[in-house]
Write a protein that holds these residues in place. Sequence first.
Motif, short mmCIF file in Angstrom:
data_model
loop_
_atom_site.label_atom_id
_atom_site.label_comp_id
_atom_site.label_asym_id
_atom_site.label_seq_id
_atom_site.Cartn_x
_atom_site.Cartn_y
_atom_site.Cartn_z
N THR A 26 73.74 9.81 46.84
CA THR A 26 74.51 11.01 47.18
C THR A 26 74.94 10.98 48.64
OG1 THR A 26 73.28 12.29 45.54
CG2 THR A 26 74.43 13.52 47.27
N LEU A 27 74.00 10.59 49.52
CA LEU A 27 74.32 10.54 50.95
C LEU A 27 75.41 9.50 51.23
CD1 LEU A 27 73.78 11.45 53.82
CD2 LEU A 27 71.89 9.80 53.94
N THR A 28 75.36 8.39 50.53
CA THR A 28 76.40 7.36 50.70
C THR A 28 77.77 7.92 50.36
OG1 THR A 28 74.84 5.60 50.16
CG2 THR A 28 77.17 5.07 49.96
N THR A 29 77.85 8.64 49.24
CA THR A 29 79.12 9.23 48.84
C THR A 29 79.61 10.25 49.87
OG1 THR A 29 78.54 8.94 46.50
CG2 THR A 29 80.31 10.49 47.00
N LEU A 30 78.70 11.08 50.39
CA LEU A 30 79.07 12.06 51.40
C LEU A 30 79.61 11.39 52.66
CD1 LEU A 30 76.14 14.64 51.14
CD2 LEU A 30 78.55 15.10 50.68
N LEU A 31 78.91 10.36 53.11
CA LEU A 31 79.32 9.67 54.33
C LEU A 31 80.68 8.99 54.15
CD1 LEU A 31 75.91 8.07 55.32
CD2 LEU A 31 77.09 9.87 56.57
N LEU A 32 80.85 8.31 53.03
CA LEU A 32 82.11 7.62 52.80
C LEU A 32 83.26 8.61 52.58
CD1 LEU A 32 80.98 4.65 50.50
CD2 LEU A 32 81.48 4.62 52.95
N THR A 33 82.96 9.74 51.95
CA THR A 33 83.99 10.77 51.79
C THR A 33 84.45 11.29 53.15
OG1 THR A 33 83.08 11.44 49.64
CG2 THR A 33 84.52 13.01 50.75
N GLY A 34 83.48 11.58 54.03
CA GLY A 34 83.83 12.04 55.36
C GLY A 34 84.61 11.01 56.14
N ALA A 35 84.19 9.76 56.04
CA ALA A 35 84.87 8.70 56.78
C ALA A 35 86.29 8.50 56.28
CB ALA A 35 84.08 7.40 56.65
N LEU A 36 86.47 8.55 54.97
CA LEU A 36 87.80 8.32 54.42
C LEU A 36 88.72 9.51 54.67
CD1 LEU A 36 87.01 6.50 51.07
CD2 LEU A 36 87.80 5.54 53.22
N PHE A 37 88.16 10.71 54.73
CA PHE A 37 88.99 11.86 55.13
C PHE A 37 89.47 11.66 56.57
CE2 PHE A 37 89.34 15.83 57.49
CZ PHE A 37 90.29 16.50 56.75
N ALA A 38 88.55 11.29 57.46
CA ALA A 38 88.92 11.07 58.86
C ALA A 38 89.94 9.94 58.98
CB ALA A 38 87.68 10.75 59.69
N LEU A 39 89.74 8.90 58.18
CA LEU A 39 90.68 7.79 58.20
C LEU A 39 92.06 8.22 57.69
CD1 LEU A 39 91.04 4.83 58.85
CD2 LEU A 39 90.17 4.27 56.59
N GLY A 40 92.07 9.09 56.70
CA GLY A 40 93.33 9.59 56.18
C GLY A 40 94.13 10.36 57.23
N THR A 41 93.42 11.02 58.16
CA THR A 41 94.13 11.75 59.21
C THR A 41 94.82 10.82 60.20
OG1 THR A 41 92.19 11.88 60.70
CG2 THR A 41 92.46 13.65 59.07
N ALA A 42 94.48 9.53 60.16
CA ALA A 42 95.15 8.57 61.04
C ALA A 42 96.42 8.01 60.41
CB ALA A 42 94.21 7.41 61.38
N VAL A 43 96.63 8.34 59.13
CA VAL A 43 97.82 7.86 58.44
C VAL A 43 99.00 8.74 58.79
CG1 VAL A 43 98.89 7.45 56.20
CG2 VAL A 43 96.47 6.93 56.53
N ARG A 44 100.08 8.12 59.21
CA ARG A 44 101.32 8.84 59.48
C ARG A 44 102.38 8.33 58.52
NH1 ARG A 44 98.11 11.22 61.78
NH2 ARG A 44 98.02 12.00 63.93
N ILE A 45 102.92 9.25 57.73
CA ILE A 45 103.92 8.86 56.73
C ILE A 45 105.07 8.09 57.38
CG2 ILE A 45 105.52 9.68 54.98
CD1 ILE A 45 102.55 9.91 54.24
N PRO A 46 105.60 8.52 58.53
CA PRO A 46 106.67 7.73 59.17
C PRO A 46 106.25 6.31 59.50
CG PRO A 46 106.59 9.93 60.12
CD PRO A 46 105.37 9.80 59.26
N ASP A 47 104.97 6.14 59.90
CA ASP A 47 104.48 4.79 60.19
C ASP A 47 104.47 3.93 58.92
OD1 ASP A 47 104.16 5.38 62.84
OD2 ASP A 47 102.03 5.86 62.67
N LEU A 48 104.05 4.55 57.80
CA LEU A 48 104.05 3.81 56.54
C LEU A 48 105.46 3.43 56.12
CD1 LEU A 48 101.41 5.79 54.43
CD2 LEU A 48 101.12 3.57 55.54
N VAL A 49 106.39 4.35 56.36
CA VAL A 49 107.78 4.06 56.03
C VAL A 49 108.31 2.93 56.89
CG1 VAL A 49 110.13 4.99 56.03
CG2 VAL A 49 108.24 6.39 55.18
N ARG A 50 107.95 2.96 58.20
CA ARG A 50 108.41 1.90 59.10
C ARG A 50 107.78 0.56 58.73
NH1 ARG A 50 108.43 6.01 63.05
NH2 ARG A 50 106.27 5.58 63.62
N THR A 51 106.54 0.62 58.22
CA THR A 51 105.91 -0.63 57.76
C THR A 51 106.76 -1.25 56.67
OG1 THR A 51 103.72 0.25 58.27
CG2 THR A 51 103.80 -1.63 56.80
N GLY A 52 107.45 -0.36 55.94
CA GLY A 52 108.43 -0.84 54.98
C GLY A 52 107.84 -1.28 53.67
#
Length: 341
Positions: free
Chosen positions: A289-315
Motif C-alpha cells: 500500500t505504501l509503495t502505491t501511495l509513494l509512486l502515486t505521489g511521485a507520478l502526480f508531481a512528475l505530471g506537473t512537469a509535463v507541458r503540453i506545448p513542450d510535448l507538441v514541440r517534441t513532435g
Amino acid sequence: MTATTSRLARRLPPRPPALARLAPGLGVTALGVAAAYAISLALPALSALIVAVVLGVITSHLPFLPSTARVGLTWAMRKLLRVGVVLLGLQLSLGQLTGLGAGSLLAVVTTVVVTFLGTLAIGGLLGVSRGLNLVVATGFSICGASAIAAVEGVADPDEREVATGVALVTLYGGLTIAAVPFLGDRLGLSGPALGAWAGLSVHEVAQVVAAASPAGAAAVATAVTVKLSRVVLLAPMVAAVGVVQRRRAPGTAGARPPIVPLFLAGFLVMIAARSTGQVPEAVLAGAGTLTTLLLTGALFALGTAVRIPDLVRTGGRAVLLGLCSTLLIGTTAFATLQLFT
C-alpha cells in the motif's frame, strides 16, 4: 567572517527552513494523491498511478498553482519515486522467478534486451534526443515509470525528457489494456498464456493486471509473476547504463554518475529480504500500500512537469518512438513465448 560579510548577511532575508519551502508542493501532491485514489476507487478499471499522471498534467496548467509549489513538487518527484522503487523490491522473490521455468525466464530476458536495444536504435533513426531515447527504452522494456526513475539516477536526463517518457508510458500502456485481450483472442491466447503475454509486453504493473483481467484470475497471477520477473532486470540494466555513462562523463571519477544508485541497492536488499520468507504478511501488505501511495505521489508531481506545448514541440517523433517500442515489445514477447515455452 569579515565585517563586510557580516553586514551583508544581516541585510539578506533569512532563507526559509527546508520544510517551509517544501510545504506548498507537498500539500499539492497530497491533494493529488487523494484525488487520484478517490477516482480510482470510483472507477476501479483506472489505476491510481495512471490517474495521478493525468491529474498532474492538468494541475500544471491551472493558473492558480502557486510558483512556490515547484520546489516541493520536484522533491516529491525524485524522492518519493526512489523510495517507492526500494519498497517495490518487497513484491519480488527469487522463488517467484524459479517458479516460472527456464523457458519463460529466457523469454523475459530476450524480450527486455531486444526491446531496450531496438528502441535505442529506432530513436536514433528518428532523431530523438539521447535522454528521451534512453528513458523510453528503459521504461518500455522493463517497468514503466519506476524504471525511468531508476535510470534517471545514473543518466541524469532533462526533467522534461523524464516527464515525456512517463507520459508516453501512460499513453501506450493505457492503449495496451484494450489491445492485449483483443489481439490475444484473435491469436488464440487465453488463460495463463494471455497472462504471460500481458506480463511480458505491457508497461506498468497496474496496466498488466487490467490487460490480463478479462482472461481470469489464473491469467492475472501469471501476468503479475512474469511482469515482476521483468522488474528484477531493472538492477542489471541500470548498472549497465551506469557503466556507459561513467565512460562518457568527462572529469574525475568523483564527478561521474554512480554505476548503481543507493536506492537501487535498496531495491536489491528488499528482494533478498522477501526471498528469505521471514517478512510477515502484514508487513508485505502494508509495504504494498505504501509503495502505491509513494509512486502515486511521485507520478502526480512528475505530471506537473509535463507541458503540453513542450510535448507538441517534441513532435511526432517521440509519439512515433513510443508506438514503435510498444509494437516491438509486443511482437518480441509473443515470438519468444512461442519459441521458448
